[in-house]
Design an enzyme around this catalytic site. Structure first.
Site, mmCIF file in Angstrom:
data_model
loop_
_atom_site.group_PDB
_atom_site.id
_atom_site.type_symbol
_atom_site.label_atom_id
_atom_site.label_comp_id
_atom_site.label_asym_id
_atom_site.label_seq_id
_atom_site.Cartn_x
_atom_site.Cartn_y
_atom_site.Cartn_z
ATOM 1 N N ASP A 231 -41.669 -2.254 99.636
ATOM 2 C CA ASP A 231 -41.604 -2.749 100.931
ATOM 3 C C ASP A 231 -40.343 -2.361 101.578
ATOM 4 O O ASP A 231 -39.307 -2.678 101.012
ATOM 5 C CB ASP A 231 -41.668 -4.360 101.119
ATOM 6 C CG ASP A 231 -43.399 -4.899 100.716
ATOM 7 O OD1 ASP A 231 -44.018 -3.791 100.557
ATOM 8 O OD2 ASP A 231 -43.393 -6.067 100.672
ATOM 9 N N ASP A 390 -54.314 -8.092 104.506
ATOM 10 C CA ASP A 390 -53.248 -9.213 104.187
ATOM 11 C C ASP A 390 -54.139 -10.688 104.691
ATOM 12 O O ASP A 390 -53.793 -11.235 105.528
ATOM 13 C CB ASP A 390 -52.142 -9.176 105.477
ATOM 14 C CG ASP A 390 -51.404 -7.762 105.295
ATOM 15 O OD1 ASP A 390 -51.078 -7.570 104.066
ATOM 16 O OD2 ASP A 390 -50.982 -7.405 106.113
HETATM 17 O O1 1PR Z 1 -49.787 -3.875 110.149
HETATM 18 O O2 1PR Z 1 -50.164 -1.247 110.087
HETATM 19 O O3 1PR Z 1 -48.104 -2.181 110.934
HETATM 20 O O4 1PR Z 1 -49.025 -2.581 108.492
HETATM 21 C C1 1PR Z 1 -47.794 -3.196 108.133
HETATM 22 C C2 1PR Z 1 -47.816 -3.171 106.437
HETATM 23 O O5 1PR Z 1 -46.803 -3.988 106.232
HETATM 24 C C3 1PR Z 1 -48.990 -3.806 106.006
HETATM 25 O O6 1PR Z 1 -49.551 -3.215 105.020
HETATM 26 C C4 1PR Z 1 -48.583 -5.361 105.439
HETATM 27 O O7 1PR Z 1 -49.220 -5.493 104.107
HETATM 28 C C5 1PR Z 1 -47.235 -4.962 105.018
HETATM 29 N N1 1PR Z 1 -46.261 -6.075 105.398
HETATM 30 C C6 1PR Z 1 -46.134 -6.763 106.492
HETATM 31 N N2 1PR Z 1 -44.991 -7.819 106.364
HETATM 32 C C7 1PR Z 1 -45.183 -8.094 104.930
HETATM 33 C C8 1PR Z 1 -43.977 -8.879 104.408
HETATM 34 O O8 1PR Z 1 -43.929 -8.906 103.120
HETATM 35 N N3 1PR Z 1 -43.329 -9.603 105.057
HETATM 36 N N4 1PR Z 1 -45.802 -6.784 103.114
HETATM 37 C C9 1PR Z 1 -45.776 -6.857 104.572
HETATM 38 C C10 1PR Z 1 -46.965 -6.577 102.385
HETATM 39 C C11 1PR Z 1 -47.521 -6.617 100.076
HETATM 40 C C12 1PR Z 1 -47.332 -6.079 99.224
HETATM 41 C C13 1PR Z 1 -46.476 -6.359 98.080
HETATM 42 C C14 1PR Z 1 -47.566 -7.070 97.280
HETATM 43 C C15 1PR Z 1 -47.141 -7.210 95.649
HETATM 44 N N5 1PR Z 1 -46.483 -6.786 100.954
HETATM 45 O O9 1PR Z 1 -47.126 -4.499 99.207
HETATM 46 O O10 1PR Z 1 -45.762 -5.403 97.794
HETATM 47 O O11 1PR Z 1 -48.008 -8.243 97.842
HETATM 48 O O12 1PR Z 1 -46.059 -8.010 95.908
HETATM 49 P P1 1PR Z 1 -45.649 -8.693 94.214
HETATM 50 O O13 1PR Z 1 -46.152 -7.954 93.050
HETATM 51 O O14 1PR Z 1 -44.267 -8.928 94.151
HETATM 52 O O15 1PR Z 1 -46.343 -10.175 94.506
HETATM 53 P P2 1PR Z 1 -49.344 -2.560 109.998
#
Ligand code: 1PR
Length: 538
Positions: A231, A390
């Site tokens: 991320d 999500d």
């Molecule tokens: O909506 O098309 O602009 O895409 C935004 C992207 O950013 C989406 O794929 C959304 O999942 C991601 N996103 C937005 N905010 C966050 C955040 O964390 N604040 N991250 C975010 C999502 C989820 C996974 C993460 C896993 C594993 N991150 O990528 O890496 O949950 O984590 P873990 O193994 O540590 O539990 P758009």
């Protein structure tokens, strides 16, 4: 440096191929017209997407006679993915369109009754009796395709071909085929780590019969895919950093609530590649709104990463129709194109997919042809479009309390509710929509999405294991592959998700970034559990 000619006809990630060719000591010259083909000594035909679309583009640009002439002259020719398919007579993907017919045979679609299609991931290319262009039975190669040349022992051999085979479920198919001056691979050598680079080098060096004798063959079949996810966002100091949240909150609970900084994206991607990650995913978790689109920092990250990381790269975040800083309208397809040209193999769409699905249902399940998913998958193939979901749990005492697809859960809600459904969110979980994961994933599958990245806000960053109930619900709803994400805290969680669900891949973030475990630790664990995995090759 010696030259190789690449046919510049088709959309796709050719940057990785150029990087891979340069890595093995050659430079690339582009062929921009049929007349240029004559200049080529060694010619490579890369290909992604739809067989009919590719062949029609070739035919319309009048490339087919020039390619045939090149092959007939005995000069080296290599076809990759759809470039392999083009050498055959035809494909059920576009029954009325003819292939080059250099090799007799036709392609058909994988049977999806008991497995995910497209076939995505690392599989064999086993040559039983011969050494063929550095292909090794101990190696795995990266495939992504829905159509295949079925392997029937003796048929291609009778045409003078050497064949390398792979198995997906109970279907045996052609992974690579060599005949005289022609080599064709269904897998992507440029995305297959050292194993793929070896094949590319053998072709370019003209080493038809290279290989290593006496190696133990790996078990046939698709390996369990382990993905590292980064991320990425700008922190308060303006630096682009890899971060990781707890249930999507990426700020420290102390120290003034800074954005967590876990390292630099390009360096970390390379580290995970060398640990054996089967893919690397970058999610741009905040959009860089004040920045002209052509200067998006993620483009440079991809350019740098794709020089040293020879496994598939996915990029997500901000892929939607947008207005640039100077007021110009930029379509999602144009943004995706920039990413593909910079080294991405897949783009991942989050928020925009939910909006598109809402419109799809509002229109009575009619496809508009205008959504980002439809347009990007049309141009680059379904395999290039991932939808990142999500979801958040919504608890109910009984499934009759909701119109949504609710399931019984072994983790009851705060008021001991025994059922839950998974609500889709947008904008990084900030806004919850009246749509469940089954509805969303079925809609985007219909639009042409090739794979689901299935996060779970309840589990994200908790290190408590994947949400198996969510994964099973989604796997039962769709045919396309699913990447399980959120909650991985140790290698055992990967073992558990592969044992208890039919997930096609599993992704980890925090446990890798914090250095608690390496990707190799996960692969070693899975291997000990008797699961097929690919290890990093130097
Ligand atoms: O909506 O098309 O602009 O895409 C935004 C992207 O950013 C989406 O794929 C959304 O999942 C991601 N996103 C937005 N905010 C966050 C955040 O964390 N604040 N991250 C975010 C999502 C989820 C996974 C993460 C896993 C594993 N991150 O990528 O890496 O949950 O984590 P873990 O193994 O540590 O539990 P758009």
């Amino acid at each position: 440096m010696p030259k190789v000619y690449l046919l510049d006809y088709v959309a796709g990630n050719v940057r990785s191929l150029v990087n891979a060719i340069e890595k093995v000591g050659y430079t690339v010259e582009w062929i921009k017209s049929p007349e240029d083909v004559e200049k080529a000594d060694k010619l490579i035909l890369p290909g992604v997407g739809h067989f009919g679309h590719c062949m029609t583009q070739f035919a319309e640009a009048n490339y087919l006679p020039a390619i045939r002439k090149h092959i007939d002259s005995g000069k080296p020719f290599m076809g990759i993915c759809v470039g392999l398919q083009a050498l055959f007579e035809g494909s059920s993907e576009a029954p009325s369109v003819s292939g080059l017919g250099v090799i007799k045979g036709r392609l058909d679609r994988f049977d999806d009754s008991s497995k995910s299609v497209p076939h995505i991931g690392w599989n064999s290319a086993n040559t039983t009796d011969k050494k063929v262009y550095g292909l090794l039975p101990s190696s795995k190669y990266y495939y992504v395709h829905s159509y295949k040349v079925p392997y029937k022992k003796g048929e291609l051999e009778a045409q003078g071909c050497s064949v390398a085979t792979a198995r997906y479920g109970d279907e045996e198919f052609v992974g690579a085929v060599a005949k005289d001056n022609v080599l064709a691979t269904q897998f992507h050598p440029e995305k297959s780590g050292a194993a793929g680079l070896r094949v590319l080098k053998a072709f370019l060096d003209g080493e038809k019969e290279s290989g290593i004798a006496g190696l133990e063959a790996m078990e046939e079949g698709l390996t369990r895919r382990v993905i590292a996810c980064l991320d990425v966002r700008t922190n308060d100091q303006g630096d682009l950093v890899v971060t990781k949240g707890d249930q999507y909150d990426v700020r420290e609970k102390t120290d003034g609530g800074n954005v967590r900084n876990l390292g630099k994206p390009v360096e970390m991607a390379r580290k995970y590649y060398e640990q054996g990650a089967d893919e690397v995913t970058f999610l741009n978790i905040t959009s860089f709104r004040d920045c002209p689109i052509a200067d998006l920092p993620m483009l440079e990250i991809l350019r740098q990463t794709s020089k040293t990381v020879f496994v598939p790269l996915t990029i997500g975040g901000g892929i939607r129709d947008t207005t640039d800083t100077d007021g110009t309208k930029v379509s999602a397809l144009e943004i995706a194109t920039m990413y593909f040209k910079s080294g991405a193999d897949k783009v991942s769409i989050g928020s925009d997919a939910v909006t598109a699905a809402e419109e799809y249902y509002a229109a009575g399940k009619k496809l508009s042809g205008k959504t980002a998913i439809e347009q990007i998958s049309q141009a680059y193939g379904n395999q290039a479009v991932v939808v990142s979901v999500d979801p958040k749990r919504v608890y109910v005492a009984d499934s009759s309390e909701t119109k949504h697809n609710a399931i019984p859960t072994t983790t009851p809600g705060p008021n001991r509710e025994k059922y839950c459904w998974y609500a889709c969110t947008i904008k990084g979980g900030r806004e919850t929509r009246d749509m469940d994961v089954v509805e969303l994933t079925q809609a985007v599958e219909a639009m042409g999405c090739g794979e689901i990245l299935l996060n779970c806000i309840d589990k994200d960053g908790t290190n408590s294991g994947f949400d198996l109930e969510l994964i099973n619900q989604v796997k039962n709803a769709i045919k396309i592959p699913v990447i399980a994400s959120s909650g991985a805290g140790n290698p055992g969680h990967f073992g558990e998700v592969f044992a208890k669900t039919k997930t096609d891949a599993a992704l980890g973030a925090g446990m890798f970034h914090r250095g608690e475990y390496t990707v190799k630790d996960v692969k070693d664990f899975l291997g000990k559990e008797g699961l097929l995995v690919r290890q990093f090759e130097d």
